[in-house]
Design an enzyme around this catalytic site. Structure first.
Site, mmCIF file in Angstrom:
data_model
loop_
_atom_site.group_PDB
_atom_site.id
_atom_site.type_symbol
_atom_site.label_atom_id
_atom_site.label_comp_id
_atom_site.label_asym_id
_atom_site.label_seq_id
_atom_site.Cartn_x
_atom_site.Cartn_y
_atom_site.Cartn_z
ATOM 1 N N ARG A 171 0.852 -1.267 -0.210
ATOM 2 C CA ARG A 171 0.161 0.260 -0.104
ATOM 3 C C ARG A 171 0.980 1.351 0.483
ATOM 4 N NH1 ARG A 171 -5.280 -1.633 3.703
ATOM 5 N NH2 ARG A 171 -6.917 -1.949 1.414
ATOM 6 N N GLN B 233 -1.342 2.855 -5.121
ATOM 7 C CA GLN B 233 -2.624 3.080 -5.513
ATOM 8 C C GLN B 233 -3.797 2.448 -6.568
ATOM 9 O OE1 GLN B 233 -2.805 7.058 -3.597
ATOM 10 N NE2 GLN B 233 -2.371 6.913 -2.149
ATOM 11 N N ASP C 152 -4.388 -1.061 -6.625
ATOM 12 C CA ASP C 152 -4.830 -1.601 -4.977
ATOM 13 C C ASP C 152 -6.161 -1.768 -5.349
ATOM 14 O OD1 ASP C 152 -5.115 -1.595 -2.693
ATOM 15 O OD2 ASP C 152 -4.553 0.462 -1.511
ATOM 16 N N SER D 207 -8.846 -2.185 -1.707
ATOM 17 C CA SER D 207 -8.987 -0.488 -1.137
ATOM 18 C C SER D 207 -9.984 -0.505 -2.821
ATOM 19 C CB SER D 207 -8.117 0.054 -2.028
ATOM 20 O OG SER D 207 -7.294 0.703 -1.102
ATOM 21 N N TYR E 188 -2.062 -0.429 9.253
ATOM 22 C CA TYR E 188 -2.753 -1.388 10.132
ATOM 23 C C TYR E 188 -2.221 -1.444 10.762
ATOM 24 C CZ TYR E 188 -2.825 -3.586 5.140
ATOM 25 O OH TYR E 188 -2.834 -3.690 3.752
HETATM 26 P P1 NAD Z 1 -8.494 -3.342 7.471
HETATM 27 O O1 NAD Z 1 -9.658 -4.217 6.686
HETATM 28 O O2 NAD Z 1 -7.517 -4.387 7.441
HETATM 29 O O3 NAD Z 1 -9.920 -3.325 8.446
HETATM 30 C C1 NAD Z 1 -9.789 -2.487 8.677
HETATM 31 C C2 NAD Z 1 -10.863 -1.287 9.886
HETATM 32 O O4 NAD Z 1 -10.672 -2.027 11.336
HETATM 33 C C3 NAD Z 1 -9.135 -0.716 9.938
HETATM 34 O O5 NAD Z 1 -9.245 0.048 9.758
HETATM 35 C C4 NAD Z 1 -8.555 -1.239 11.714
HETATM 36 O O6 NAD Z 1 -7.314 -0.179 11.921
HETATM 37 C C5 NAD Z 1 -10.070 -0.972 11.985
HETATM 38 N N1 NAD Z 1 -9.861 -2.169 13.174
HETATM 39 C C6 NAD Z 1 -9.430 -3.237 13.278
HETATM 40 N N2 NAD Z 1 -9.263 -3.299 14.639
HETATM 41 C C7 NAD Z 1 -10.048 -2.733 15.549
HETATM 42 C C8 NAD Z 1 -10.903 -2.418 16.495
HETATM 43 N N3 NAD Z 1 -10.733 -4.076 17.378
HETATM 44 N N4 NAD Z 1 -11.972 -1.826 16.916
HETATM 45 C C9 NAD Z 1 -12.264 -1.169 15.398
HETATM 46 N N5 NAD Z 1 -11.557 -1.457 14.279
HETATM 47 C C10 NAD Z 1 -10.583 -1.977 14.242
HETATM 48 O O7 NAD Z 1 -8.235 -2.228 6.532
HETATM 49 P P2 NAD Z 1 -7.906 -1.363 5.109
HETATM 50 O O8 NAD Z 1 -9.470 -1.220 4.962
HETATM 51 O O9 NAD Z 1 -7.330 -2.580 4.294
HETATM 52 O O10 NAD Z 1 -7.211 -0.247 5.672
HETATM 53 C C11 NAD Z 1 -5.492 -0.389 6.439
HETATM 54 C C12 NAD Z 1 -4.987 0.986 6.460
HETATM 55 O O11 NAD Z 1 -4.054 0.704 4.891
HETATM 56 C C13 NAD Z 1 -5.891 1.824 6.778
HETATM 57 O O12 NAD Z 1 -4.688 2.737 7.709
HETATM 58 C C14 NAD Z 1 -5.509 2.731 5.399
HETATM 59 O O13 NAD Z 1 -6.012 4.268 5.255
HETATM 60 C C15 NAD Z 1 -4.655 2.465 5.061
HETATM 61 N N6 NAD Z 1 -4.275 2.560 3.405
HETATM 62 C C16 NAD Z 1 -4.249 2.757 2.609
HETATM 63 C C17 NAD Z 1 -3.735 2.931 1.603
HETATM 64 C C18 NAD Z 1 -2.594 3.291 0.685
HETATM 65 O O14 NAD Z 1 -1.795 4.362 0.891
HETATM 66 N N7 NAD Z 1 -2.247 2.895 -1.175
HETATM 67 C C19 NAD Z 1 -4.230 2.317 0.275
HETATM 68 C C20 NAD Z 1 -5.706 1.385 1.256
HETATM 69 C C21 NAD Z 1 -5.270 1.656 2.653
#
Ligand code: NAD
Length: 403
Positions: free
Chosen positions: A147, A152, A155, A158, A251
């Site tokens: 990520r 992006q 991805d 996403s 994460y």
């Molecule tokens: P994910 O599907 O792994 O998890 C979903 C959400 O659940 C996350 O925000 C996580 O913090 C939250 N979570 C985990 N345990 C929890 C708990 N006990 N209580 C409440 N919430 C909890 O997440 P995702 O959507 O794949 O995204 C993960 C990270 O990657 C985020 O920070 C997102 O912004 C980042 N991201 C970055 C890029 C990039 O830079 N290209 C792209 C996509 C996502």
């Protein structure tokens, strides 16, 4: 988000040979997705047109796009050839684009050295991965695309989480016995519904945005404090707890037992006042954290709805049943599977654009397929190559005695 248009980057015919050799167009195959309930397709006519202009030869299995509302004739108009025999299609391909992981049967149709790109869900597909290893297939797993900013546009986690978050909010609204917006009518004033989103990653943020558009009051919670700013920017209220569980790569890390107890208390109070709860909390590679116990469900309002997006990895709610909608203590519990497949037109479009960007990494400036996968994104997502499983945890699972 801009997707690089391959034709601008690659001059001439995309070829499998090296510079100086007669240019042989690279054959890209798009088979029909056969997994139950899968409506998506790995490419769409707009993307096929770009790939064809870049010199690829695109072959699409008959009816591959029909359930995503991309009929064969649109693919033909975009320059693709329609293939009526799946085995021949797979056998003739240099690159295969898929949504779901290949089955052992499909792998057996591929020629040695074929490149397969798609979600690979390795933990649940060890047999097919072992077969790809043995048949010297090259497989890229889109779930391992790092990520980083440069990745992006490719991805797919996403793009598909965006679709899932949208559908989750719509499903919640559809199963809720209330209006979501505030209404002032001659028949009285209706208070807006309250929607709570647990986990504000990509899917959670899309669910927040969708519930806001439907007029609900939206609250959200995430263990990563950084999510608070994004939640507030969408006009929702962020529930604060004195915990910051952001770990490597953005994460979440697993919480300590004391942190879990604090979280449970705050989350339970918010769940009890919500009309719709959408849970998306996940920790990569682990069972989903339990956020809503049976006791909390018993505290909820009659008619309340829980949409548990973590259903496939164990569920964020104790009473969720994956793939089912059940009613317990007056609460509707939805454990959906494969939500992006419910908006197949747009989820396929986004996925196809992710693949278009990914394919650009596989050719050099002369339009020749690269032989070494040294690019950071290719290296990270390379699952199987030249008779070896390159992803350590999958290799460990395989050598732990399975296939
Ligand atoms: P994910 O599907 O792994 O998890 C979903 C959400 O659940 C996350 O925000 C996580 O913090 C939250 N979570 C985990 N345990 C929890 C708990 N006990 N209580 C409440 N919430 C909890 O997440 P995702 O959507 O794949 O995204 C993960 C990270 O990657 C985020 O920070 C997102 O912004 C980042 N991201 C970055 C890029 C990039 O830079 N290209 C792209 C996509 C996502």
């Amino acid at each position: 988000m801009s997707t690089p248009f391959i034709a601008q980057e690659i001059k001439g015919i995309i070829s499998a040979g090296s510079k100086g050799q007669a240019a042989m167009p690279v054959v890209v195959a798009v088979p029909k997705e056969l997994a139950p309930g899968e409506q998506r397709v790995a490419s769409v006519p707009d993307v096929v047109q770009k790939l064809t202009k870049s010199g690829y030869e695109i072959r699409i299995e008959h009816d591959a796009g029909t359930s995503a509302y991309y009929p064969d004739d649109l693919f033909t108009a975009a320059g693709a050839k329609i293939a009526y025999n799946r085995a021949e299609l797979l056998d003739s391909a240099r690159i295969v684009l898929r949504v779901q992981p290949p089955t052992v049967t499909d792998v057996d149709q591929l020629a040695e050295g074929t490149i397969v790109i798609g979600f690979m869900n390795p933990t649940n597909n060890l047999d097919a991965i072992a077969r790809m290893r043995d048949r010297k297939i090259t497989a890229f797993a889109l779930e391992f695309v790092p990520r980083i900013t440069r990745a992006q546009s490719m991805d797919a986690l996403s793009s598909q989480a965006t679709a899932a978050g949208y559908v989750a909010a719509i499903l919640g609204a559809d199963n809720c016995p209330k209006f979501l917006p505030m209404l002032t009518t001659a028949a009285g004033t209706i208070r807006p519904a309250t929607v709570l989103i647990l986990g504000a990653g990509v899917a959670g943020l899309m669910a927040i945005a969708t519930a806001k558009r439907l007029g609900a009051i939206v609250e959200a919670y995430d263990v990563r404090r950084a999510a608070g700013e994004q939640v507030r920017s969408l006009g929702a209220r962020f529930l604060e707890l004195e915990i910051n569980a952001e770990a490597h790569g953005g994460y979440a890390r697993e919480l300590t037992p004391e942190e879990k107890a604090m979280e449970q208390q705050m989350v339970s109070a918010a769940v009890a006042r919500a009309d719709i709860v959408i849970t998306t909390a996940a920790i990569p590679g682990r069972k989903a954290p339990l956020l809503i116990t049976k006791e909390t469900v018993m505290m909820m309002r009659p008619g309340a709805v829980i949409v548990d997006l973590a259903a496939e990895s164990g569920g964020n709610c104790e009473l969720t049943q994956a793939g089912k909608t059940v009613r317990e203590y007056g609460v509707t519990l939805i454990g959906p599977q494969n939500l992006p497949a419910r908006v197949p037109f747009h989820s396929s479009q986004m996925y196809a654009k992710n693949l278009l960007s990914f394919l650009a990494l596989l050719v050099d400036n002369n339009g020749v397929l690269v032989k070494e996968f040294t690019d950071e994104i290719l290296a990270a997502s390379l699952l199987v190559h030249a008779g070896e499983v390159r992803h350590g945890p999958t290799r460990d699972l395989l050598s732990a005695g399975k296939p």
